[in-house]
Motif scaffolding. Structure first.
Motif, PDB file in Angstrom:
ATOM      1  N   ILE A 302       6.881 -14.001 -20.177  1.00  0.00           N
ATOM      2  CA  ILE A 302       5.534 -13.807 -20.714  1.00  0.00           C
ATOM      3  C   ILE A 302       4.501 -13.703 -19.601  1.00  0.00           C
ATOM      4  CG2 ILE A 302       3.771 -14.790 -22.220  1.00  0.00           C
ATOM      5  CD1 ILE A 302       6.249 -13.741 -23.646  1.00  0.00           C
ATOM      6  N   GLY A 303       4.693 -14.452 -18.525  1.00  0.00           N
ATOM      7  CA  GLY A 303       3.703 -14.505 -17.456  1.00  0.00           C
ATOM      8  C   GLY A 303       3.016 -15.859 -17.456  1.00  0.00           C
ATOM      9  N   GLY A 304       2.333 -16.157 -16.398  1.00  0.00           N
ATOM     10  CA  GLY A 304       1.638 -17.435 -16.284  1.00  0.00           C
ATOM     11  C   GLY A 304       0.633 -17.380 -15.157  1.00  0.00           C
ATOM     12  N   GLY A 305       0.084 -18.521 -14.861  1.00  0.00           N
ATOM     13  CA  GLY A 305      -0.911 -18.584 -13.803  1.00  0.00           C
ATOM     14  C   GLY A 305      -1.309 -20.017 -13.509  1.00  0.00           C
ATOM     15  N   ASP A 306      -1.820 -20.211 -12.316  1.00  0.00           N
ATOM     16  CA  ASP A 306      -2.353 -21.507 -11.905  1.00  0.00           C
ATOM     17  C   ASP A 306      -3.372 -21.255 -10.813  1.00  0.00           C
ATOM     18  OD1 ASP A 306      -0.808 -20.928  -9.654  1.00  0.00           O
ATOM     19  OD2 ASP A 306       0.844 -22.201 -10.294  1.00  0.00           O
ATOM     20  N   SER A 307      -3.658 -22.269 -10.032  1.00  0.00           N
ATOM     21  CA  SER A 307      -4.676 -22.113  -8.994  1.00  0.00           C
ATOM     22  C   SER A 307      -4.297 -21.084  -7.939  1.00  0.00           C
ATOM     23  CB  SER A 307      -4.924 -23.468  -8.314  1.00  0.00           C
ATOM     24  OG  SER A 307      -3.728 -23.970  -7.748  1.00  0.00           O
ATOM     25  N   SER A 308      -3.009 -20.756  -7.841  1.00  0.00           N
ATOM     26  CA  SER A 308      -2.578 -19.770  -6.845  1.00  0.00           C
ATOM     27  C   SER A 308      -2.644 -18.347  -7.364  1.00  0.00           C
ATOM     28  CB  SER A 308      -1.149 -20.082  -6.384  1.00  0.00           C
ATOM     29  OG  SER A 308      -0.243 -19.978  -7.471  1.00  0.00           O
ATOM     30  N   GLY A 309      -3.013 -18.160  -8.629  1.00  0.00           N
ATOM     31  CA  GLY A 309      -3.176 -16.808  -9.151  1.00  0.00           C
ATOM     32  C   GLY A 309      -2.388 -16.571 -10.420  1.00  0.00           C
ATOM     33  N   VAL A 310      -2.501 -15.342 -10.926  1.00  0.00           N
ATOM     34  CA  VAL A 310      -1.823 -14.920 -12.152  1.00  0.00           C
ATOM     35  C   VAL A 310      -0.502 -14.259 -11.787  1.00  0.00           C
ATOM     36  CG1 VAL A 310      -1.977 -13.442 -14.187  1.00  0.00           C
ATOM     37  CG2 VAL A 310      -4.007 -14.618 -13.336  1.00  0.00           C
ATOM     38  N   ARG A 311       0.559 -14.602 -12.508  1.00  0.00           N
ATOM     39  CA  ARG A 311       1.870 -14.019 -12.276  1.00  0.00           C
ATOM     40  C   ARG A 311       2.307 -13.251 -13.513  1.00  0.00           C
ATOM     41  NH1 ARG A 311       1.989 -19.040 -10.129  1.00  0.00           N
ATOM     42  NH2 ARG A 311       2.863 -19.942 -12.018  1.00  0.00           N
ATOM     43  N   PRO A 312       2.303 -11.923 -13.470  1.00  0.00           N
ATOM     44  CA  PRO A 312       2.755 -11.140 -14.619  1.00  0.00           C
ATOM     45  C   PRO A 312       4.230 -11.387 -14.896  1.00  0.00           C
ATOM     46  CG  PRO A 312       1.517  -9.780 -13.075  1.00  0.00           C
ATOM     47  CD  PRO A 312       1.801 -11.077 -12.382  1.00  0.00           C
ATOM     48  N   GLY A 313       4.581 -11.404 -16.164  1.00  0.00           N
ATOM     49  CA  GLY A 313       5.967 -11.578 -16.556  1.00  0.00           C
ATOM     50  C   GLY A 313       6.639 -10.246 -16.821  1.00  0.00           C
ATOM     51  N   ALA A 314       7.881 -10.321 -17.292  1.00  0.00           N
ATOM     52  CA  ALA A 314       8.658  -9.104 -17.547  1.00  0.00           C
ATOM     53  C   ALA A 314       8.003  -8.231 -18.601  1.00  0.00           C
ATOM     54  CB  ALA A 314      10.081  -9.489 -17.974  1.00  0.00           C
ATOM     55  N   ILE A 315       7.309  -8.838 -19.570  1.00  0.00           N
ATOM     56  CA  ILE A 315       6.698  -8.055 -20.633  1.00  0.00           C
ATOM     57  C   ILE A 315       5.551  -7.208 -20.091  1.00  0.00           C
ATOM     58  CG2 ILE A 315       5.019  -9.812 -21.354  1.00  0.00           C
ATOM     59  CD1 ILE A 315       5.638  -8.997 -24.260  1.00  0.00           C
ATOM     60  N   THR A 316       4.903  -7.657 -19.030  1.00  0.00           N
ATOM     61  CA  THR A 316       3.856  -6.850 -18.396  1.00  0.00           C
ATOM     62  C   THR A 316       4.470  -5.799 -17.478  1.00  0.00           C
ATOM     63  OG1 THR A 316       2.206  -8.600 -18.535  1.00  0.00           O
ATOM     64  CG2 THR A 316       1.877  -6.932 -16.840  1.00  0.00           C
ATOM     65  N   ARG A 317       5.498  -6.164 -16.725  1.00  0.00           N
ATOM     66  CA  ARG A 317       6.142  -5.177 -15.855  1.00  0.00           C
ATOM     67  C   ARG A 317       6.783  -4.048 -16.646  1.00  0.00           C
ATOM     68  NH1 ARG A 317       7.917  -9.996 -13.537  1.00  0.00           N
ATOM     69  NH2 ARG A 317      10.017  -9.668 -14.345  1.00  0.00           N
ATOM     70  N   ALA A 318       7.129  -4.305 -17.909  1.00  0.00           N
ATOM     71  CA  ALA A 318       7.737  -3.274 -18.760  1.00  0.00           C
ATOM     72  C   ALA A 318       6.698  -2.517 -19.575  1.00  0.00           C
ATOM     73  CB  ALA A 318       8.758  -3.917 -19.700  1.00  0.00           C
ATOM     74  N   CYS A 319       5.417  -2.698 -19.281  1.00  0.00           N
ATOM     75  CA  CYS A 319       4.371  -2.049 -20.076  1.00  0.00           C
ATOM     76  C   CYS A 319       4.574  -0.536 -20.097  1.00  0.00           C
ATOM     77  CB  CYS A 319       3.005  -2.402 -19.490  1.00  0.00           C
ATOM     78  SG  CYS A 319       1.627  -1.845 -20.504  1.00  0.00           S
ATOM     79  N   HIS A 320       4.466   0.058 -21.293  1.00  0.00           N
ATOM     80  CA  HIS A 320       4.714   1.481 -21.554  1.00  0.00           C
ATOM     81  C   HIS A 320       6.169   1.852 -21.314  1.00  0.00           C
ATOM     82  CE1 HIS A 320       0.554   2.116 -22.337  1.00  0.00           C
ATOM     83  NE2 HIS A 320       0.178   1.848 -21.098  1.00  0.00           N
ATOM     84  N   GLY A 321       7.034   0.847 -21.338  1.00  0.00           N
ATOM     85  CA  GLY A 321       8.456   1.083 -21.197  1.00  0.00           C
ATOM     86  C   GLY A 321       9.233   0.201 -22.148  1.00  0.00           C
TER      87      GLY A 321
END
Length: 531
Positions: A302-321
């Motif tokens: 799904i993705g996540g984030g903390d003080s070091s920044g936002v980390r896209p998950g597989a669902i974002t890397r697969a966007c439009h795919g």
């Protein structure tokens, strides 16, 4: 007399969205040193050491006074080393090494080495896209990744080899001997291409050698046709069957029959790809494919984030795919249920105490599952008998919750292929190129019908529009769905999704609208019982 405040523009990324950050530098009457304020993370706070060393190596030492760097807006958390170039130039301007005139109007993106050289920061293409959307007409980037920045149309790219080259450009020194140049803008008519490391597109009538092809699928004509429907309407699919039936083979061939990405989709997919460590030399043109392992965590998918920044998950890397979840019941149920909201909205919203980000998640979901833990339940085509108790089978498949299953448009049961089907008498199998042509024509028909609406494919259509005056079908044709709804075989969401599939079937067959036959077939593909 107080020192003037010098400013240089930079871009802060939160996911793939950018914000203008003005790097302010001022000198004060204190012991020599440097401090960075404005919510920097650890990598950004260490920039003061890189900047002092790099400026000295470039024979551009900072003033022998205390340099205070403020990152405005101060309340916005900032991560990464991409601010190094802007910090160095603002500090050098405050030290009177270069004029401040063009600093605020140029977005500066780059990481400094101790020798004054410039390196690519993570998410360069996303930062350049953000700079353009924020109104910048010019961006300065390291020369080693200037080709990636030049992929964004409509913005001037200043490529610099090192810090000395950046200073030379701001001073107005000629390009031929100063270590900087302007990257040529890409031609508007130039075709999109794959990212670096992918197969070249080449002749459109011939697939690259070794590329996945739907012709590799043997003895599953119904499943291939169902995946063609899924590709034409961008519908979610579930594949249920025993091990060795070809579920993974089918899923991995689905991207090969999807059309090329549009220009807008290509830029978005490329900006997501740029969040990795590799530099892009070409835009992503083919739909991405992500297949996380069933032990992946919720943050990984799904993705996540903390003080070091936002980390896209597989669902974002697969966007439009395509996002393929093999062995889906083995995934934690909480991870699967987290997919429900993004499948409806097409975005992922990440909320943390000091962080809020929205990431794209417009994917085509494919899930595959065995019918039971041993995989042999209900399979007459295997010599091994299922030894799982009925309660074990039920609990296994119930890991895929009803609300998630209700969001799946096509539910296919895949059987093992008999050895009798491996002979030469088998009918000719269609390849990915032929199927992709059918899919493209069907999408063109849908796009023409949906002109003037915010949707482009049938898989995006809301039920209110499908049941409204614009697309309402005669009651005589929808009787098969109405009876399934009245018996509880379909929910209202399932009813709407069956309508979507029926419209896609009609588009594939070149019909103006679906009739009884298309609606009945859509119900069968959804796994609904026929009356």
């Amino acid at each position: 007399m107080s020192s003037p405040v010098c400013r240089a523009a930079a871009i802060a990324l939160t996911g793939i969205e950018g914000t203008t950050v003005m790097v302010e530098a001022a000198l004060s009457q204190q012991l020599p040193g440097m401090a960075i304020i404005g919510l920097p993370d650890a990598a950004l706070a260490e920039a003061k050491l890189r900047v002092r060393t790099a400026t000295a190596q470039a024979s551009l030492p900072l003033a022998d006074r205390f340099v205070l760097i403020n990152l405005s807006p101060a309340a916005l958390p900032k991560q990464g080393s991409g601010f190094d170039l802007a910090i160095a130039l603002a500090a050098l301007s405050a030290s009177r090494h270069l004029p401040p005139g063009r600093l605020p109007g140029t977005a500066h993106i780059g990481e400094l080495g101790l020798d004054g050289g410039l390196r690519r920061p993570t998410g360069l293409l996303s930062a350049v896209l953000a700079a353009k959307s924020l109104g910048f007409e010019r961006v300065m980037v390291p020369a080693i990744c200037s080709a990636e920045a030049a992929l964004v149309p409509g913005i001037e790219v200043v490529a610099v080899r090192d810090l000395a080259g950046a200073v030379a450009w701001h001073r107005g020194d000629p390009a031929d001997r100063a270590g900087w140049w302007l990257e040529p803008r890409p031609a508007r008519s130039a075709p999109l291409a794959r990212a670096e490391g992918s197969e070249p597109r080449g002749d459109p009538d011939r697939e690259p050698a070794g590329a996945p092809d739907m012709a590799d699928v043997i003895g599953q004509p119904e499943a291939v046709e169902a995946l063609t429907v899924a590709a034409a309407g961008r519908h979610h699919v579930s594949l249920l069957g025993p091990p060795g039936a070809g579920k993974t083979l089918l899923a991995t061939r689905l991207p090969s029959i999807l059309p090329d990405l549009t220009t807008e989709e290509s830029l978005l997919a490329s900006s997501i790809a740029s969040l990795g460590d590799s530099s892009l030399t070409r835009l992503v043109s083919r739909p991405p494919f992500e297949s996380p392992h069933h032990t992946a965590s919720a943050v990984a998918i799904i993705g996540g984030g903390d003080s070091s920044g936002v980390r896209p998950g597989a669902i974002t890397r697969a966007c439009h795919g395509v996002l393929f979840l093999d062995e889906a019941p083995e995934l934690p149920r909480s991870v699967l249920d987290a997919l429900r909201q993004p499948l409806e909205s097409g975005v992922i919203e990440i909320h943390r105490s000091h962080l809020r980000a929205t990431l794209p998640a417009n994917v085509q979901l494919v899930i595959a599952a065995n019918p039971c833990p041993c995989g042999n339940a209900g399979s007459p085509d295997t010599a091994e008998q299922c030894r799982c108790s009925p309660s074990v089978r039920v609990r296994y498949l119930q890991r895929i919750s009803g609300p998630l299953s209700d969001r799946i448009d096509l539910r296919l049961t895949v059987r093992r292929v008999s050895t009798a089907l491996l002979g030469e008498s088998m009918p000719r199998r269609l390849g990915s190129r032929e199927l992709r042509e059918r899919v493209t024509l069907a999408r063109d028909r849908a796009a023409a019908r949906l002109t003037g609406t915010p949707w482009r494919v049938n898989g995006e259509l809301p039920g209110t529009w499908l049941r409204g005056s614009a697309a309402r079908l005669p009651r005589g044709d929808t009787a098969v769905l109405d009876r399934a709804l009245s018996r509880g075989a379909l929910t209202l969401r399932g009813y709407d999704r069956a309508l979507r599939v029926a419209w896609t079937i009609a588009d594939l067959e070149g019909k103006e609208r679906p009739g009884r036959q298309e609606l009945a077939r859509a119900l069968v593909l959804r796994g609904g019982a026929m009356p």
